[in-house]
Enzyme design. Structure first.
Site, PDB file in Angstrom:
ATOM      1  N   ALA A  91      -0.391   0.843   6.331  1.00  0.00           N
ATOM      2  CA  ALA A  91      -0.616  -0.077   7.301  1.00  0.00           C
ATOM      3  C   ALA A  91      -1.875  -0.877   6.987  1.00  0.00           C
ATOM      4  CB  ALA A  91      -1.254   0.664   8.455  1.00  0.00           C
ATOM      5  N   ASP A  92      -2.062  -2.002   7.506  1.00  0.00           N
ATOM      6  CA  ASP A  92      -3.182  -3.078   7.142  1.00  0.00           C
ATOM      7  C   ASP A  92      -3.423  -4.027   8.292  1.00  0.00           C
ATOM      8  OD1 ASP A  92      -4.806  -3.639   4.656  1.00  0.00           O
ATOM      9  OD2 ASP A  92      -4.541  -5.532   5.791  1.00  0.00           O
ATOM     10  N   THR A  93      -4.659  -4.121   8.697  1.00  0.00           N
ATOM     11  CA  THR A  93      -5.090  -4.756   9.671  1.00  0.00           C
ATOM     12  C   THR A  93      -6.060  -6.115   9.414  1.00  0.00           C
ATOM     13  OG1 THR A  93      -5.297  -2.789  11.038  1.00  0.00           O
ATOM     14  CG2 THR A  93      -6.443  -4.619  11.848  1.00  0.00           C
TER      15      THR A  93
ATOM     16  N   LYS B 263       0.744  -1.209   0.158  1.00  0.00           N
ATOM     17  CA  LYS B 263       0.015  -0.093   0.124  1.00  0.00           C
ATOM     18  C   LYS B 263       0.800   1.177   0.127  1.00  0.00           C
ATOM     19  CE  LYS B 263      -4.072  -0.617   2.688  1.00  0.00           C
ATOM     20  NZ  LYS B 263      -4.806  -1.091   3.896  1.00  0.00           N
TER      21      LYS B 263
END
Lengths: 217, 217
Positions: free
Chosen positions: B86-88, B65
Protein backbone atom coordinates in the site's frame (compact mmCIF):
# COMPACT_ATOMS: atom_id res chain seq x y z
CA UNK A 1 -6.75 21.93 17.86
CA UNK A 2 -6.82 21.80 21.66
CA UNK A 3 -3.07 22.06 22.33
CA UNK A 4 -3.07 25.91 22.58
CA UNK A 5 -5.91 25.70 25.14
CA UNK A 6 -4.42 23.02 27.34
CA UNK A 7 -3.13 25.45 29.95
CA UNK A 8 -6.74 26.66 30.39
CA UNK A 9 -8.53 23.34 30.05
CA UNK A 10 -6.17 21.44 32.34
CA UNK A 11 -7.19 23.73 35.23
CA UNK A 12 -10.87 22.83 34.85
CA UNK A 13 -12.77 19.87 36.19
CA UNK A 14 -14.33 18.35 33.10
CA UNK A 15 -16.99 15.63 33.09
CA UNK A 16 -18.01 13.48 30.14
CA UNK A 17 -21.65 12.66 30.91
CA UNK A 18 -21.65 9.44 28.89
CA UNK A 19 -20.90 5.83 29.66
CA UNK A 20 -19.89 5.06 26.06
CA UNK A 21 -16.39 3.57 25.97
CA UNK A 22 -15.98 4.93 22.40
CA UNK A 23 -16.61 8.51 23.50
CA UNK A 24 -14.22 8.17 26.43
CA UNK A 25 -11.52 6.66 24.23
CA UNK A 26 -11.98 9.31 21.55
CA UNK A 27 -11.83 12.27 23.89
CA UNK A 28 -8.78 10.79 25.64
CA UNK A 29 -6.80 10.95 22.40
CA UNK A 30 -6.54 14.72 22.48
CA UNK A 31 -4.76 15.10 25.79
CA UNK A 32 -7.82 16.37 27.62
CA UNK A 33 -8.12 15.33 31.26
CA UNK A 34 -11.65 14.49 32.28
CA UNK A 35 -13.74 12.17 34.40
CA UNK A 36 -16.60 10.04 33.19
CA UNK A 37 -19.96 10.30 34.97
CA UNK A 38 -22.62 8.42 33.00
CA UNK A 39 -25.90 10.30 33.05
CA UNK A 40 -28.83 8.82 34.94
CA UNK A 41 -31.28 10.61 32.63
CA UNK A 42 -33.94 8.20 31.36
CA UNK A 43 -33.54 8.39 27.58
CA UNK A 44 -36.99 6.87 27.18
CA UNK A 45 -38.50 10.16 28.44
CA UNK A 46 -38.00 11.72 25.02
CA UNK A 47 -39.60 10.39 21.85
CA UNK A 48 -38.13 11.04 18.41
CA UNK A 49 -41.61 11.62 16.97
CA UNK A 50 -42.10 14.67 19.20
CA UNK A 51 -39.19 16.46 17.53
CA UNK A 52 -39.14 18.21 14.17
CA UNK A 53 -35.86 16.53 13.19
CA UNK A 54 -33.46 13.76 14.34
CA UNK A 55 -30.89 16.54 14.88
CA UNK A 56 -33.15 18.30 17.41
CA UNK A 57 -33.89 14.98 19.10
CA UNK A 58 -30.21 14.02 19.47
CA UNK A 59 -29.32 17.53 20.65
CA UNK A 60 -32.03 17.55 23.30
CA UNK A 61 -31.02 14.09 24.53
CA UNK A 62 -27.41 15.30 24.79
CA UNK A 63 -28.57 18.33 26.76
CA UNK A 64 -30.78 16.34 29.15
CA UNK A 65 -27.97 13.86 29.82
CA UNK A 66 -25.50 16.65 30.65
CA UNK A 67 -28.08 18.66 32.64
CA UNK A 68 -28.86 15.65 34.85
CA UNK A 69 -25.18 15.34 35.75
CA UNK A 70 -24.97 19.06 36.47
CA UNK A 71 -28.02 18.90 38.80
CA UNK A 72 -26.61 15.90 40.60
CA UNK A 73 -23.04 17.13 41.02
CA UNK A 74 -23.40 20.90 41.20
CA UNK A 75 -23.37 21.08 45.00
CA UNK A 76 -20.80 18.36 45.55
CA UNK A 77 -17.33 19.13 46.84
CA UNK A 78 -15.83 18.23 43.47
CA UNK A 79 -18.43 20.01 41.36
CA UNK A 80 -17.56 20.10 37.66
CA UNK A 81 -16.90 23.26 35.67
CA UNK A 82 -17.54 21.79 32.22
CA UNK A 83 -19.95 18.95 31.45
CA UNK A 84 -20.13 17.37 28.00
CA UNK A 85 -23.18 15.34 27.00
CA UNK A 86 -23.67 13.49 23.72
CA UNK A 87 -26.20 11.21 22.10
CA UNK A 88 -26.16 9.40 18.77
CA UNK A 89 -29.09 8.24 16.66
CA UNK A 90 -29.25 6.65 13.23
CA UNK A 91 -31.95 7.29 10.65
CA UNK A 92 -33.11 5.63 7.44
CA UNK A 93 -36.32 6.39 5.56
CA UNK A 94 -37.55 8.63 8.35
CA UNK A 95 -37.18 5.92 10.98
CA UNK A 96 -34.89 6.50 13.98
CA UNK A 97 -32.73 3.57 15.08
CA UNK A 98 -31.11 3.29 18.50
CA UNK A 99 -29.27 0.28 19.91
CA UNK A 100 -30.57 -3.16 18.85
CA UNK A 101 -32.48 -5.05 21.54
CA UNK A 102 -31.20 -8.47 20.46
CA UNK A 103 -29.30 -10.29 17.70
CA UNK A 104 -32.37 -10.55 15.47
CA UNK A 105 -32.95 -6.81 15.81
CA UNK A 106 -29.29 -6.15 14.93
CA UNK A 107 -29.60 -8.46 11.91
CA UNK A 108 -32.71 -6.62 10.75
CA UNK A 109 -31.10 -3.20 11.17
CA UNK A 110 -27.96 -4.09 9.24
CA UNK A 111 -30.02 -5.82 6.53
CA UNK A 112 -32.02 -2.59 6.12
CA UNK A 113 -28.84 -0.47 5.90
CA UNK A 114 -27.18 -2.88 3.43
CA UNK A 115 -26.73 -1.25 0.03
CA UNK A 116 -28.22 2.03 1.27
CA UNK A 117 -27.22 5.40 2.71
CA UNK A 118 -28.24 6.09 6.30
CA UNK A 119 -27.59 9.15 8.43
CA UNK A 120 -25.92 9.37 11.80
CA UNK A 121 -26.75 12.30 14.08
CA UNK A 122 -24.77 13.06 17.18
CA UNK A 123 -26.07 15.78 19.46
CA UNK A 124 -23.60 17.50 21.78
CA UNK A 125 -24.24 19.77 24.76
CA UNK A 126 -21.46 21.61 26.56
CA UNK A 127 -22.51 23.08 29.92
CA UNK A 128 -20.14 25.61 31.55
CA UNK A 129 -20.31 26.83 35.13
CA UNK A 130 -20.34 30.61 35.38
CA UNK A 131 -20.30 32.72 38.53
CA UNK A 132 -23.08 32.70 41.15
CA UNK A 133 -24.17 29.15 40.39
CA UNK A 134 -25.28 29.90 36.86
CA UNK A 135 -24.52 27.66 33.89
CA UNK A 136 -24.14 28.47 30.19
CA UNK A 137 -25.06 25.98 27.47
CA UNK A 138 -23.71 25.50 23.97
CA UNK A 139 -25.31 22.77 21.91
CA UNK A 140 -25.36 21.46 18.37
CA UNK A 141 -25.95 18.34 16.31
CA UNK A 142 -23.76 17.06 13.51
CA UNK A 143 -24.91 14.76 10.72
CA UNK A 144 -22.86 12.31 8.66
CA UNK A 145 -24.17 10.33 5.69
CA UNK A 146 -22.94 6.73 5.68
CA UNK A 147 -22.91 4.51 2.61
CA UNK A 148 -23.06 0.83 3.50
CA UNK A 149 -22.19 -1.60 0.74
CA UNK A 150 -24.55 -4.43 -0.17
CA UNK A 151 -23.58 -7.19 2.25
CA UNK A 152 -23.79 -10.95 1.62
CA UNK A 153 -26.06 -12.71 4.14
CA UNK A 154 -23.15 -14.76 5.56
CA UNK A 155 -21.29 -11.55 6.37
CA UNK A 156 -24.23 -10.10 8.32
CA UNK A 157 -24.78 -13.43 10.11
CA UNK A 158 -21.16 -13.72 11.19
CA UNK A 159 -21.12 -10.12 12.34
CA UNK A 160 -24.28 -10.36 14.42
CA UNK A 161 -22.80 -13.40 16.14
CA UNK A 162 -19.95 -11.28 17.47
CA UNK A 163 -20.75 -9.09 20.45
CA UNK A 164 -19.95 -5.95 18.48
CA UNK A 165 -23.41 -4.75 17.36
CA UNK A 166 -25.26 -4.87 20.65
CA UNK A 167 -24.34 -1.65 22.45
CA UNK A 168 -24.17 0.56 19.35
CA UNK A 169 -26.75 2.83 17.72
CA UNK A 170 -27.57 1.30 14.34
CA UNK A 171 -26.14 -2.08 15.34
CA UNK A 172 -22.64 -1.67 13.93
CA UNK A 173 -19.33 -0.09 14.92
CA UNK A 174 -17.58 1.86 12.17
CA UNK A 175 -14.42 1.98 14.32
CA UNK A 176 -14.28 -1.82 14.56
CA UNK A 177 -15.21 -4.75 12.30
CA UNK A 178 -18.30 -2.90 11.07
CA UNK A 179 -15.95 -0.46 9.35
CA UNK A 180 -15.37 -3.03 6.61
CA UNK A 181 -19.04 -2.61 5.55
CA UNK A 182 -18.77 1.11 4.86
CA UNK A 183 -17.81 2.12 1.33
CA UNK A 184 -17.72 5.79 2.25
CA UNK A 185 -19.14 8.61 4.31
CA UNK A 186 -19.88 12.29 3.85
CA UNK A 187 -19.07 14.29 6.94
CA UNK A 188 -17.12 13.80 10.14
CA UNK A 189 -16.10 10.18 10.74
CA UNK A 190 -15.90 10.71 14.51
CA UNK A 191 -19.52 11.81 14.47
CA UNK A 192 -20.36 8.26 13.38
CA UNK A 193 -18.18 6.85 16.18
CA UNK A 194 -20.24 8.96 18.61
CA UNK A 195 -18.58 12.34 19.11
CA UNK A 196 -18.10 15.04 16.43
CA UNK A 197 -14.58 15.89 17.49
CA UNK A 198 -13.97 18.71 15.04
CA UNK A 199 -17.01 20.76 16.05
CA UNK A 200 -16.54 20.02 19.73
CA UNK A 201 -12.89 21.14 19.62
CA UNK A 202 -13.82 24.20 17.55
CA UNK A 203 -16.41 25.14 20.17
CA UNK A 204 -13.86 24.72 22.98
CA UNK A 205 -11.37 26.81 21.02
CA UNK A 206 -13.98 29.54 20.58
CA UNK A 207 -14.80 29.46 24.30
CA UNK A 208 -11.27 29.21 25.68
CA UNK A 209 -8.83 30.24 22.94
CA UNK A 210 -7.61 33.83 22.98
CA UNK A 211 -9.31 36.31 20.66
CA UNK A 212 -6.38 36.94 18.35
CA UNK A 213 -5.71 33.26 17.74
CA UNK A 214 -2.42 33.38 19.65
CA UNK A 215 -3.24 32.05 23.10
CA UNK A 216 -1.05 32.98 26.04
CA UNK A 217 1.66 30.50 26.95
CA UNK B 1 -16.65 -8.68 6.26
CA UNK B 2 -13.76 -11.10 6.74
CA UNK B 3 -15.28 -13.35 9.41
CA UNK B 4 -16.79 -15.84 6.92
CA UNK B 5 -13.35 -16.16 5.24
CA UNK B 6 -11.31 -16.65 8.36
CA UNK B 7 -11.09 -20.42 8.01
CA UNK B 8 -9.46 -19.87 4.59
CA UNK B 9 -7.36 -16.82 5.43
CA UNK B 10 -6.02 -18.23 8.70
CA UNK B 11 -4.37 -21.08 6.76
CA UNK B 12 -2.37 -18.66 4.60
CA UNK B 13 0.89 -16.93 5.31
CA UNK B 14 0.05 -13.27 4.79
CA UNK B 15 2.58 -10.45 4.63
CA UNK B 16 1.88 -6.74 4.96
CA UNK B 17 4.65 -5.15 2.88
CA UNK B 18 4.58 -1.86 4.78
CA UNK B 19 6.35 -0.50 7.81
CA UNK B 20 3.52 1.92 8.64
CA UNK B 21 2.32 1.35 12.22
CA UNK B 22 -1.11 2.70 11.22
CA UNK B 23 -1.57 0.07 8.51
CA UNK B 24 -0.46 -2.72 10.84
CA UNK B 25 -2.79 -1.52 13.58
CA UNK B 26 -5.71 -1.16 11.18
CA UNK B 27 -5.35 -4.58 9.61
CA UNK B 28 -4.96 -6.18 13.05
CA UNK B 29 -8.44 -4.99 14.03
CA UNK B 30 -10.17 -7.46 11.75
CA UNK B 31 -8.81 -10.67 13.19
CA UNK B 32 -6.44 -11.30 10.28
CA UNK B 33 -3.15 -12.95 11.16
CA UNK B 34 -0.23 -11.57 9.21
CA UNK B 35 3.42 -10.63 9.47
CA UNK B 36 4.93 -7.28 8.62
CA UNK B 37 7.83 -7.13 6.18
CA UNK B 38 8.57 -3.53 5.21
CA UNK B 39 9.44 -3.26 1.54
CA UNK B 40 12.99 -2.32 0.56
CA UNK B 41 11.74 -0.81 -2.70
CA UNK B 42 13.20 2.67 -3.21
CA UNK B 43 10.12 4.89 -3.49
CA UNK B 44 12.24 7.58 -5.09
CA UNK B 45 12.49 5.41 -8.23
CA UNK B 46 9.02 6.52 -9.30
CA UNK B 47 8.08 10.13 -9.96
CA UNK B 48 4.50 11.37 -9.71
CA UNK B 49 4.94 13.49 -12.83
CA UNK B 50 5.50 10.38 -14.95
CA UNK B 51 1.99 9.12 -14.19
CA UNK B 52 -1.29 10.26 -15.69
CA UNK B 53 -2.95 10.49 -12.25
CA UNK B 54 -2.12 10.36 -8.53
CA UNK B 55 -4.24 7.18 -8.41
CA UNK B 56 -1.98 5.44 -10.94
CA UNK B 57 1.10 6.67 -9.10
CA UNK B 58 -0.07 5.38 -5.70
CA UNK B 59 -1.20 2.08 -7.22
CA UNK B 60 2.14 1.49 -8.93
CA UNK B 61 4.05 2.33 -5.75
CA UNK B 62 1.88 -0.16 -3.84
CA UNK B 63 2.59 -2.79 -6.49
CA UNK B 64 6.35 -2.19 -6.53
CA UNK B 65 6.51 -2.37 -2.73
CA UNK B 66 4.66 -5.70 -2.65
CA UNK B 67 6.58 -7.11 -5.66
CA UNK B 68 9.92 -6.40 -3.98
CA UNK B 69 8.85 -8.41 -0.94
CA UNK B 70 7.64 -11.26 -3.18
CA UNK B 71 10.98 -11.35 -5.06
CA UNK B 72 12.94 -11.34 -1.82
CA UNK B 73 10.88 -13.93 0.06
CA UNK B 74 9.53 -16.17 -2.70
CA UNK B 75 12.25 -18.82 -2.35
CA UNK B 76 12.55 -18.66 1.42
CA UNK B 77 11.40 -21.50 3.64
CA UNK B 78 8.53 -19.40 4.94
CA UNK B 79 7.52 -17.93 1.58
CA UNK B 80 4.30 -15.92 1.74
CA UNK B 81 1.10 -16.81 -0.09
CA UNK B 82 -0.48 -13.38 0.04
CA UNK B 83 1.41 -10.08 0.04
CA UNK B 84 -0.35 -6.76 0.56
CA UNK B 85 1.35 -3.51 -0.48
CA UNK B 86 0.00 0.00 0.00
CA UNK B 87 1.07 3.57 -0.56
CA UNK B 88 -0.62 6.86 0.30
CA UNK B 89 -0.18 10.25 -1.36
CA UNK B 90 -1.96 13.55 -0.82
CA UNK B 91 -2.78 16.08 -3.56
CA UNK B 92 -3.84 19.71 -3.68
CA UNK B 93 -3.94 21.92 -6.76
CA UNK B 94 -2.22 19.24 -8.84
CA UNK B 95 0.73 18.98 -6.47
CA UNK B 96 1.53 15.63 -4.83
CA UNK B 97 2.53 15.73 -1.15
CA UNK B 98 4.38 12.93 0.65
CA UNK B 99 5.81 13.01 4.16
CA UNK B 100 7.18 16.36 5.37
CA UNK B 101 10.98 16.56 5.53
CA UNK B 102 11.05 18.80 8.61
CA UNK B 103 8.83 20.91 10.89
CA UNK B 104 8.85 23.88 8.53
CA UNK B 105 7.75 21.63 5.66
CA UNK B 106 4.95 20.22 7.84
CA UNK B 107 3.89 23.75 8.79
CA UNK B 108 3.81 24.77 5.12
CA UNK B 109 1.79 21.70 4.10
CA UNK B 110 -0.85 22.15 6.79
CA UNK B 111 -1.03 25.90 6.10
CA UNK B 112 -1.75 25.09 2.46
CA UNK B 113 -4.45 22.55 3.36
CA UNK B 114 -6.05 24.91 5.92
CA UNK B 115 -9.53 25.97 4.77
CA UNK B 116 -9.31 23.82 1.62
CA UNK B 117 -10.23 20.37 0.31
CA UNK B 118 -7.35 18.03 -0.50
CA UNK B 119 -7.46 14.48 -1.80
CA UNK B 120 -5.90 11.38 -0.32
CA UNK B 121 -5.07 8.46 -2.61
CA UNK B 122 -4.11 5.08 -1.30
CA UNK B 123 -2.95 2.48 -3.78
CA UNK B 124 -3.25 -1.18 -2.83
CA UNK B 125 -1.72 -4.25 -4.46
CA UNK B 126 -2.61 -7.79 -3.41
CA UNK B 127 -0.23 -10.45 -4.75
CA UNK B 128 -1.35 -14.08 -4.50
CA UNK B 129 0.85 -17.13 -5.03
CA UNK B 130 -0.61 -19.57 -7.52
CA UNK B 131 0.76 -22.96 -8.55
CA UNK B 132 4.14 -23.44 -10.28
CA UNK B 133 5.69 -20.32 -8.83
CA UNK B 134 3.31 -17.95 -10.54
CA UNK B 135 1.73 -14.96 -8.85
CA UNK B 136 -1.58 -13.18 -9.52
CA UNK B 137 -2.03 -9.47 -8.87
CA UNK B 138 -5.10 -7.44 -7.95
CA UNK B 139 -4.62 -3.72 -7.55
CA UNK B 140 -6.64 -0.54 -7.15
CA UNK B 141 -6.47 2.96 -5.77
CA UNK B 142 -9.10 4.63 -3.63
CA UNK B 143 -9.58 8.38 -3.27
CA UNK B 144 -11.08 10.32 -0.37
CA UNK B 145 -11.74 14.07 -0.36
CA UNK B 146 -10.78 15.71 2.93
CA UNK B 147 -12.11 19.09 4.09
CA UNK B 148 -9.75 20.80 6.50
CA UNK B 149 -11.18 23.72 8.44
CA UNK B 150 -9.39 27.08 8.47
CA UNK B 151 -6.87 26.73 11.28
CA UNK B 152 -5.59 29.52 13.54
CA UNK B 153 -1.80 29.92 13.33
CA UNK B 154 -1.31 28.94 16.99
CA UNK B 155 -3.08 25.65 16.34
CA UNK B 156 -0.78 24.77 13.42
CA UNK B 157 2.29 25.86 15.42
CA UNK B 158 1.39 23.73 18.43
CA UNK B 159 0.64 20.75 16.21
CA UNK B 160 3.88 20.92 14.27
CA UNK B 161 5.74 20.97 17.57
CA UNK B 162 4.34 17.56 18.44
CA UNK B 163 6.00 14.58 16.77
CA UNK B 164 2.76 13.65 15.02
CA UNK B 165 3.15 15.18 11.53
CA UNK B 166 6.59 13.90 10.64
CA UNK B 167 6.04 10.35 9.37
CA UNK B 168 2.69 10.97 7.68
CA UNK B 169 1.79 11.78 4.08
CA UNK B 170 0.38 15.33 4.09
CA UNK B 171 1.88 16.09 7.50
CA UNK B 172 -1.13 15.23 9.68
CA UNK B 173 -2.76 12.17 11.19
CA UNK B 174 -6.56 12.05 10.90
CA UNK B 175 -6.62 9.16 13.38
CA UNK B 176 -4.83 11.23 16.03
CA UNK B 177 -4.75 14.91 17.03
CA UNK B 178 -4.91 15.96 13.37
CA UNK B 179 -8.45 14.58 13.29
CA UNK B 180 -9.64 17.70 15.11
CA UNK B 181 -8.76 19.78 12.01
CA UNK B 182 -11.03 17.85 9.66
CA UNK B 183 -14.58 19.15 9.29
CA UNK B 184 -15.57 16.27 7.04
CA UNK B 185 -14.55 13.81 4.35
CA UNK B 186 -16.13 12.21 1.31
CA UNK B 187 -15.15 8.58 0.94
CA UNK B 188 -13.53 5.92 3.09
CA UNK B 189 -12.03 7.27 6.31
CA UNK B 190 -9.57 4.38 6.53
CA UNK B 191 -8.24 5.33 3.12
CA UNK B 192 -7.05 8.57 4.73
CA UNK B 193 -5.46 6.62 7.59
CA UNK B 194 -3.55 4.63 4.94
CA UNK B 195 -5.49 1.51 3.99
CA UNK B 196 -8.92 1.43 2.26
CA UNK B 197 -10.30 -1.34 4.44
CA UNK B 198 -13.67 -1.69 2.73
CA UNK B 199 -12.29 -2.27 -0.75
CA UNK B 200 -9.46 -4.47 0.51
CA UNK B 201 -11.88 -6.67 2.44
CA UNK B 202 -14.30 -6.76 -0.50
CA UNK B 203 -11.46 -7.92 -2.74
CA UNK B 204 -10.49 -10.65 -0.26
CA UNK B 205 -14.14 -11.70 -0.03
CA UNK B 206 -14.33 -11.95 -3.82
CA UNK B 207 -11.11 -13.98 -3.92
CA UNK B 208 -11.77 -16.29 -0.99
CA UNK B 209 -15.51 -16.17 -0.21
CA UNK B 210 -17.67 -18.94 -1.59
CA UNK B 211 -19.59 -18.23 -4.79
CA UNK B 212 -23.08 -18.35 -3.31
CA UNK B 213 -22.21 -15.99 -0.47
CA UNK B 214 -22.56 -18.76 2.12
CA UNK B 215 -19.03 -19.90 2.82
CA UNK B 216 -18.44 -23.37 4.25
CA UNK B 217 -18.08 -23.58 8.00
Amino acid sequence: MLQPLMHVLSSKRIILASGSPRRRELLSKYGLEFDVEPSLYDEGSLKAENFTSPADFAEQLAYEKAAEVVRRMDRSIDAPELVIGADTVVTLDGHVYGKPVDKQDAFNMISKFSGRTHHVYTGVAVLRRLQYGRWATDRFAEVTAVHMDTLPADVIHSYVNTSEPMDKAGGYGIQAMGGTFISGIEGDYYNVVGLPIHRLCKLLYRLYGSKDGSSER
